[in-house]
Scaffold this active site. Structure first.
Site, PDB file in Angstrom:
ATOM      1  CG  ASP A  18      -2.075  -0.909   0.882  1.00  0.00           C
ATOM      2  OD1 ASP A  18      -1.767  -2.226   0.222  1.00  0.00           O
ATOM      3  OD2 ASP A  18      -2.906  -1.264   1.579  1.00  0.00           O
ATOM      4  CD  GLU A  47      -4.495  -4.526   8.756  1.00  0.00           C
ATOM      5  OE1 GLU A  47      -4.373  -4.589   7.947  1.00  0.00           O
ATOM      6  OE2 GLU A  47      -5.089  -3.779   9.985  1.00  0.00           O
TER       7      GLU A  47
END
Length: 812
Positions: free
Chosen positions: A574, A771
């Site tokens: 990302d 995460e």
């Protein structure tokens, strides 16, 4: 006396052997998963706290809702159905779970002051996938009031052309005893679904209002609806809509001043009629228990509460025994305190496996802007995406997959799935191959697989509109090829299943026990694998010739499509810093490394199935990629691997942001033990001022000016998937004689310890896997209950303990 669990499991084995007698190819067919009754049913709606369905499109679907109903103000917010972040949970998930047999989930619902346990088990038999049962229990938490009133609602609905009706006679006061539904469909045959009254210890709220006379809460309330298929997934909204009608009638009848108590007023109507969706409501005071029993009409015996009790015991014992056999933690993690943690992490990975079916939004405009050939291409592509003239719903398609996170990412992600399946392949290789096939069945005629599988309106409801459309020129890291390499590695290793006491071993490792079956599986998929591989080469190529770059090969260079100034979402990394501004002449280190891994995997597959000419071709590509990684991406000045771009003078230059990108050739196993680059790579990994932290390898160097800036998604945090690749690569290097062996052993040992200890510590503190982890504090952050690739910690725990040094021949 033969134990029941062995009898049940042997019946599965006999079923499998009979169905495959004389036709080994049967297990390779596309319908293998459905015909194999051990995988037909499951809690395959992982976006719900508990929802059971089969791997059949438009079939029976079930779910569970509950709430504390002691006040009028909080009831609507207290109703649980879909997994949500920060919903007042003190942790939830599967304590022990195996996809083929079942397991136990505990939901610590602090907001509702109750712990909910859902135990799910499967019993094979018959011609329609066997039977299953679920035991639902509630235990008030320590801070609960003496009389905690909980409303439990179970629902079942039939999509498509099947039939589902309540067989109890209607009683305007509610139903005493067991609720029984009868149904049928082409795929399931005839069946019954029962909801038991539960044990005598169950207590219900006493009458405190005259409304109790017309709706006594010591009975079950059943209401039937006729709902369009497209709306069935919105069970909670449908329930609220139906319940509001009842509430309005009660308020109208008794008035605001004399309204019934909340547990009486927040109830559904007693309304048994024809319909395709049926709600069953039970209201309890204090602790409770009841069973849900699905009995296939073709099963030898119907499911009952005794069978559930026995199956729960055998499933628990079988899980523990198998875990000790195939994924037992090694020192220093073989202590009792780690056992529940390791069981939970694997179980939640397996419990996150779901079945998804529906249409997907795809942009097949093939707009010329999507070629990304011009300077300023990111602005052109953004404008093309805004037009959305060619965005259409395609499908329906189906997918059997694990998911990254039940509350936040309850859908299939392509590059996540390869990491998910690494530990699953050790647990159950045939389940793994079933999932891999499901992904490759999504491929279009060009070789593209959408990186995010958002199938149907239920899946889309969790995704912002700007991220729902998939683009056929966008790639994602080809991590599923890690699994093909694992399969090839395991072939011929009989130690993996010898002496196994698991009566399902013959199913779990069918392809390993008979390597010819594995080769047939690979041959069957091989055309799709080649199509996918060459799609990558065609769509993600990088430009060498136009900029007079010097390299061993003029063809082996790669660039992610889908760039913007802030993101390369297609890379999976990302917001990791990239060259600025974006340029069509960019070359990306991580992508050429992934292509090297993918090419190596294709070569090994071709060798395994006897495609010798193809193997030679792939060998040529592989050699050229490895050479070009050094020629195009190594910076002598920075002593690291870097992305490349074109400067103002039309010259190729390196743009170096030390971090995960810099070590990708090492992470993907492309650097030999005698590589002259390894010393600098190990320096970078082990330097506390660069990548090393007490909690794992950070994603970006502390010295980089982008560290902890912007979104800070891949600009500092510790990610388990990349750290797993680092641990494995360090282990491989530790087993290779050479000048770096001793150092690799030390780094491997320290990194393995740091990762496991921190994830364990945070799991104990928060009751969640996360995460990512903060590189300075180790705290879990971003998405909670991220039991996808963070569950790789289980694989790391099972890797060899090298604190004593030495070479270990161990299957990884």
């Amino acid at each position: 006396m033969i134990q029941l669990w062995r009898v049940q499991a042997l019946s599965v084995l006999l079923y499998w052997l009979q169905s495959t007698h004389g036709q080994d190819q049967a297990i390779l067919s596309e319908t293998t998963g459905r015909s194999n009754e051990t995988l037909l049913w499951g809690p395959y709606r992982p976006n719900l706290y508990f929802g059971v369905r089969p791997r059949i499109p438009k079939s029976l679907t079930t779910g569970l809702l509950w709430a504390k109903v002691d006040s009028f103000q909080d009831v609507q917010n207290n109703f649980r159905h879909t997994c949500e972040q920060h919903e007042g949970m003190a942790g939830y998930g599967w304590d022990e779970y195996d996809v083929r047999t079942g397991g136990r989930q505990t939901i610590h619902d602090a907001g509702n002051m109750i712990d909910i346990t859902t135990e799910f088990v499967k019993i094979p038999g018959g011609q329609h996938g066997g039977s299953w049962g679920a035991r639902i229990r509630g235990t008030p938490r320590d801070d609960a009031p003496e009389h905690l009133v909980t409303s439990m609602i179970f629902y079942a609905a039939m999509e498509g052309f099947g039939n589902l009706q309540v067989s109890n006679e209607e009683d305007e006061l509610g139903i005493e005893g067991t609720i029984k539904l009868e149904g049928s469909s082409n795929e399931l045959g005839e069946f019954t679904l029962e909801v038991s009254e539960g044990p005598e210890s169950n207590v219900h709220p006493p009458p405190r209002h005259k409304s109790y006379a017309s709706k006594p809460l010591d009975r079950s309330i059943v209401s039937s609806l006729q709902v369009e298929d497209k709306n069935i997934w919105q069970a909670k909204a449908l329930l609220f809509q139906h319940m509001k009608t009842e509430i309005d009638e009660m308020i109208s009848l008794y008035g605001q001043e004399n309204a019934p108590p909340p547990w009486q007023i927040f109830t559904i109507a007693n309304n048994i009629r024809e319909g395709n969706m049926h709600f069953v409501q039970k209201v309890f005071d204090g602790a409770f228990e009841f069973d849900v029993m699905f009995s296939s009409g073709s099963a030898p015996e119907p499911m009952d509460s005794n069978a559930i009790s026995k199956a729960i015991k055998t499933a628990t014992r079988a899980f523990s025994d198998r875990f000790s056999k195939v994924l037992a933690p090694t020192a220093p993690f073989n202590k009792p305190k780690y056992r529940a943690f390791a069981h939970s992490m694997l179980s939640n990975l397996l419990g996150g496996i779901g079945y998804f079916h529906g249409d997907a939004l795809v942009d097949r405009s093939y707009a010329p802007e999507y070629e990304e050939e011009n300077e300023g291409f990111w602005e052109e592509t953004a404008e093309a995406r805004q037009r959305q003239g060619a965005v259409k719903l395609e499908g329906p398609a189906e997918l059997y997959t694990s998911i990254p996170s039940r509350p936040f990412f309850p859908r299939g992600f392509l590059w996540d799935e390869g990491f998910h399946l690494v530990p699953v392949a050790d647990w159950d290789m045939d389940l793994t191959l079933d999932i891999v096939r499901s992904w490759f069945n999504l491929m279009d005629e060009d070789g593209w697989i959408g990186r995010e599988q958002i199938l149907g309106p239920e899946a889309r409801s969790k995704v912002p509109p700007e991220f729902q459309v998939q683009y056929p020129h966008y790639a994602n890291p080809p991590t599923l090829f890690l699994i093909f390499e694992a399969l090839v590695d395991k072939l011929g290793n009989t130690r993996l299943f010898q002496d196994s006491a698991d009566p399902l071993e013959a199913i779990r490792s069918a392809h390993l026990q008979n390597p010819e079956n594995a080769k047939d599986y690979l041959r069957d998929l091989y055309p799709l694998l080649k199509r996918h591989y060459f799609w990558f080469r065609k769509t993600q190529w990088g430009d060498i010739k136009s900029y007079d770059r010097e390299a061993f090969s003029t063809r082996e260079a790669y660039r992610w499509r889908g760039r913007s100034t802030a993101h390369v979402l297609t890379s999976g990394l990302d917001d990791y810093p990239r060259p600025q501004p974006p340029h069509p002449g960019e070359l990306h280190t991580d992508l050429i490394s992934w292509m090297g891994m993918m090419t190596r995997s294709m070569r090994r597959i071709a060798d395994t199935i006897g495609e010798t000419d193809d193997a030679k071709e792939f060998q040529g590509y592989e050699t050229a990629i490895i050479r070009n990684i050094d020629d195009l991406h190594w910076s002598n000045k920075e002593q690291t691997y870097c992305d490349a771009t074109i400067d103002d003078y039309e010259e190729s230059v390196h743009v170096c942001h030390k971090g995960y990108i810099s070590i990708f050739p090492f992470l993907t196993g492309l650097l030999p033990a005698d590589s002259p680059r390894l010393g600098a790579i190990l320096d970078l990994i082990g330097d506390p001022e660069e990548l090393w932290s007490p909690y794992g390898i950070r994603s970006l160097s502390k010295r980089n000016p982008n560290y902890h800036t912007g979104e800070d998604y891949w600009r500092s945090p510790v990610w388990m998937n990349i750290n797993y690749l680092a641990v494995k690569s360090l282990f491989d290097l530790s087993q290779s004689p050479g000048s770096h062996q001793q150092r690799a052993t030390k780094l491997y040992t320290a990194l393995r310890t740091n990762l496991v200890e921190n994830v364990f510590k945070e799991w104990e503190r928060t009751k969640f896997a996360w995460e990512q982890y903060h590189p300075e504090t180790g705290q879990g952050q971003r998405t909670q209950h991220f039991t996808g690739w963070t569950s790789l910690v289980v694989k790391i725990m099972a890797m060899p303990d090298l604190r004593g040094g030495g070479i270990i021949k161990e299957e990884l």
